[in-house]
Design an enzyme around this catalytic site. Structure first.
Site, mmCIF file in Angstrom:
data_model
loop_
_atom_site.group_PDB
_atom_site.id
_atom_site.type_symbol
_atom_site.label_atom_id
_atom_site.label_comp_id
_atom_site.label_asym_id
_atom_site.label_seq_id
_atom_site.Cartn_x
_atom_site.Cartn_y
_atom_site.Cartn_z
ATOM 1 N N ASP A 165 34.214 31.091 42.202
ATOM 2 C CA ASP A 165 33.758 32.379 42.732
ATOM 3 C C ASP A 165 34.554 33.521 42.120
ATOM 4 O O ASP A 165 35.710 33.743 42.482
ATOM 5 C CB ASP A 165 33.907 32.378 44.255
ATOM 6 C CG ASP A 165 33.426 33.668 44.895
ATOM 7 O OD1 ASP A 165 32.677 34.402 44.229
ATOM 8 O OD2 ASP A 165 33.804 33.944 46.046
ATOM 9 N N ASP B 65 29.419 38.153 39.387
ATOM 10 C CA ASP B 65 29.844 37.328 40.524
ATOM 11 C C ASP B 65 29.262 35.925 40.428
ATOM 12 O O ASP B 65 28.080 35.707 40.674
ATOM 13 C CB ASP B 65 29.394 37.992 41.829
ATOM 14 C CG ASP B 65 29.761 37.171 43.060
ATOM 15 O OD1 ASP B 65 30.653 36.307 42.952
ATOM 16 O OD2 ASP B 65 29.157 37.387 44.113
#
Length: 511
Positions: free
Chosen positions: A111, A329
Site C-alpha cells: 500500500d 496508490d
C-alpha cells in the site's frame, strides 16, 4: 572498505603460523618512534588428525559471505509479490514478511497510500481468522518474540508518529497507540511495537535470508469494515508512504536501503510481480516531480487525451491543494477520476465506440457487451503530467473483463467517478504492467510500460554502487500456484476498492 571479521571467524596467514605475531617498524603518529602490536591469530584449520568435510567448509564460507554482505548493506532487498489487480479475482497485491524472533510469516497488502506497517495481534477484536486468498492467517504476539519491545508515549518514535497525526497515547498504560480510518469506511486501531524484520537480499544472483533490522510497526487489536471480511483477508497492511513511520523511511534512516523503492506488478490472472528496495533501471522510464508537502504520492496531472484528442477539462480540476490532487496508490484497485473530469472522459470514449458498441449499466458500473476485441474498437488513453511526460494506456489497460453472456464478453470501465470530489487516484489497474519507481531522495516518480514477468535491473547506488538482476518469483513465492486456486468472485461495488485513501474521508484519530 576494510573487512569486518565477526567473533569466531579466523585469519589464516600461512599454515602452522605461531599463535602470536609481533609486528615492529610501524611508525607512530609523531613520525619518530616505533611501537609493537600483537595480532592474535585463532586456528582456522582443523586440529591434527581431525577432518572437516567439504560440505561443512562450504557452509561455513556461505555464512561468512552472508555476514560480509550484511555488514556492507550489499544486495537488493526483495519482497515476494502475490495477488492481482483484477477486482473479480483478488483485487489487491500483497507480500509476505517475517517478523520477530523466531521469525513468523505475515501476509500484508502492498500500500503506497498509507505510511505504517501493521499486522493483526493475538488479542485482536474483529480480525478475520481465515482468508479466501488461501493464505494462512497469523497473529503477532510480542510475548512470543525475544526481540520485541513496546513503544512508550515518551519514546521519540511515538513523537514522530504524533507529528504525522497518526498516533496517540494510551493514558492508562503509557503506551503509544494509533487509530487509522480509511476512505472505504474500514479502520484499525492498536499500539506500536518494535521488533526485528527479516529481509531477503539478492546479491550475485543468490538469495540471502539472514539479514535483520529493527523496525517499529503497528499491532492491531481492532478492525472494522472491509478489513473484517474473510473473502480477501490479509494479516495487515504494508504502508510504503514517505512519512517517518513508514518502513521505507525507517530502513533508509538506518542506512539499510536507499530512499527509493520500485515495483512491477503483473496484470495477468496469475498475478505477482516484483517489489524491491532500490531503483529499477530501464532506459524507457520517464519521471515527473512529486508535489511537495503532501502526505501521499501526489503528482501533477495536467490533462487527459482520448484517441489523441485532448479533453476540454479546466486544468484547475487537477490542481493540488487540500482535498484535491492526483494520488498514486497501490492500495486502491481501480482508477478514480475527479468528478469534473469523469463525464468528459466517458463521453469521449463513448463517442469513439458508439458506431460499434453501446454502453450498458451492470451493477452500477459502465460496461460494454462485445464480441470483437476491445483493442479493435476502443481508443488509446493518455494521462499527461508535469515535466512533459505521459502515461499511455491501451484498451485492456483501462477496461476489466467481468464475465461472458451468450458468447459475448462483458468489459467494464476501470475508471470510476468520485462524486463531489476533486481527487484523482491512480490504483492498481493503472500501475499494473509497468515499472514504477518512487524516488524519495529526488522527490520524483517514474514509470515505463514493461513485461513484469521478466527480470529487472535494480540499482542501490546510494549504498553499494552495484546493480543486481531480480526475477519475479525469485524468492519462490510469486503467487501463481495460490492464485490459480481462486475462483472468480463477483464482488460488490463497495468492495472493489479495498483501501481507498481519500484525503477528505481518511482521518487519523487518537485512541
Amino acid at each position: 572498505m576494510a573487512s569486518v571479521y565477526p567473533a569466531g571467524v579466523v585469519l589464516v596467514a600461512a599454515v602452522l603460523l605461531q599463535s602470536a605475531l609481533t609486528v615492529v617498524g610501524v611508525t607512530g603518529g609523531g613520525g619518530g618512534g616505533y611501537f609493537p602490536a600483537a595480532l592474535m591469530l585463532e586456528r582456522g584449520i582443523p586440529q591434527p588428525g581431525r577432518r572437516v568435510g567439504l560440505g561443512q567448509l562450504s557452509a561455513r564460507d556461505s555464512v561468512r559471505h552472508r555476514r560480509m554482505l550484511q555488514s556492507t548493506s550489499g544486495g537488493v532487498v526483495d519482497f515476494p509479490v502475490q495477488g492481482t489487480f483484477d477486482p473479480f479475482l483478488v483485487g489487491l497485491y500483497y507480500t509476505r514478511l517475517q517478523i520477530g524472533s523466531p521469525p513468523k510469516d505475515f501476509y500484508v497488502q502492498i500500500d503506497t497510500g498509507s505510511d505504517v506497517l501493521w499486522v493483526s495481534c493475538n488479542n485482536c477484536d474483529g480480525c478475520p481468522v481465515s482468508s479466501g486468498l488461501q493464505i494462512p492467517m497469523n497473529f503477532y504476539d510480542s510475548d512470543s518474540s525475544s526481540t520485541a519491545s513496546l513503544i512508550s508515549c515518551t519514546d521519540e518514535r511515538c513523537v514522530a508518529g504524533l507529528e504525522a497525526a497518526d498516533s496517540g497515547c494510551l493514558e492508562n498504560n503509557n503506551q503509544c497507540g494509533y487509530t487509522f480510518q480509511y476512505g472505504d469506511g474500514s479502520g484499525t486501531s492498536g499500539y506500536y511495537v518494535a521488533d526485528m524484520l527479516h529481509l531477503d537480499t539478492i546479491a550475485g544472483g543468490s538469495v540471502t535470508t539472514n539479514s535483520t533490522v529493527p523496525i517499529v510497526f503497528g499491532c492491531s487489536i481492532l478492525q472494522t469494515g472491509d478489513l473484517k471480511k474473510p473473502d480477501r483477508a490479509v494479516d495487515g497492511i504494508f504502508g510504503f508512504g514517505q512519512q517517518g513511520m513508514s518502513v521505507i523511511s525507517q530502513l533508509a534512516s538506518q542506512g539499510v536501503s536507499p530512499r527509493v523503492f520500485s515495483h512491477c506488478l503483473k496484470g495477468d490472472d496469475a498475478g505477482g510481480g516484483i517489489l524491491v528496495l532500490g531503483e529499477i533501471v530501464e532506459p524507457n522510464i520517464v519521471y515527473t516531480p512529486l508535489v511537495a508537502s503532501q502526505p501521499h504520492y501526489n503528482v501533477n496531472l495536467q490533462s487527459i487525451s482520448v484517441g489523441g484528442q485532448t479533453l476540454t477539462i479546466d486544468p484547475s480540476v487537477f490542481g493540488t491543494s487540500d482535498n484535491k490532487g492526483t494520488i498514486v496508490d497501490s492500495g486502491t484497485t481501480l482508477a478514480y477520476l475527479a468528478d469534473a473530469a469523469y463525464d468528459p472522459f466517458i463521453n469521449a470514449i463513448n463517442s469513439v465506440v458508439s458506431q460499434t458498441v453501446q454502453p450498458i449499466v451492470s451493477k452500477g458500473q459502465i460496461c460494454y457487451l462485445m464480441t470483437a476485441s476491445v483493442n479493435d474498437i476502443f481508443p488509446q488513453v493518455s494521462l499527461h503530467f508535469s515535466g512533459g511526460v505521459s502515461m499511455l494506456f491501451n484498451p485492456q489497460d483501462y477496461l476489466v473483463q467481468q464475465n461472458s453472456v451468450n458468447g459475448a464478453s462483458v468489459w467494464c470501465m476501470g475508471f470510476q467517478k468520485l462524486h463531489g470530489q476533486s481527487i484523482t487516484i491512480l490504483g492498481d489497474i493503472i500501475l499494473k504492467d509497468k515499472i514504477f519507481v518512487y524516488d524519495l531522495a529526488n522527490q520524483r516518480i517514474g514509470w515505463a510500460n514493461y513485461d513484469c514477468s521478466t527480470s529487472v535491473n535494480v540499482s542501490t547506488v546510494e549504498n553499494t554502487g552495484r546493480t543486481e538482476f531480480v526475477d519475479p518469483g525469485q524468492l519462490g513465492s510469486n503467487g501463481s500456484q495460490q492464485n490459480a486456486h481462486l475462483n472468480r468472485l463477483i464482488l460488490p461495488t463497495a468492495v472493489i476498492s479495498f483501501l481507498l485513501h481519500l484525503l477528505p474521508l481518511r482521518s487519523c484519530l487518537f485512541l
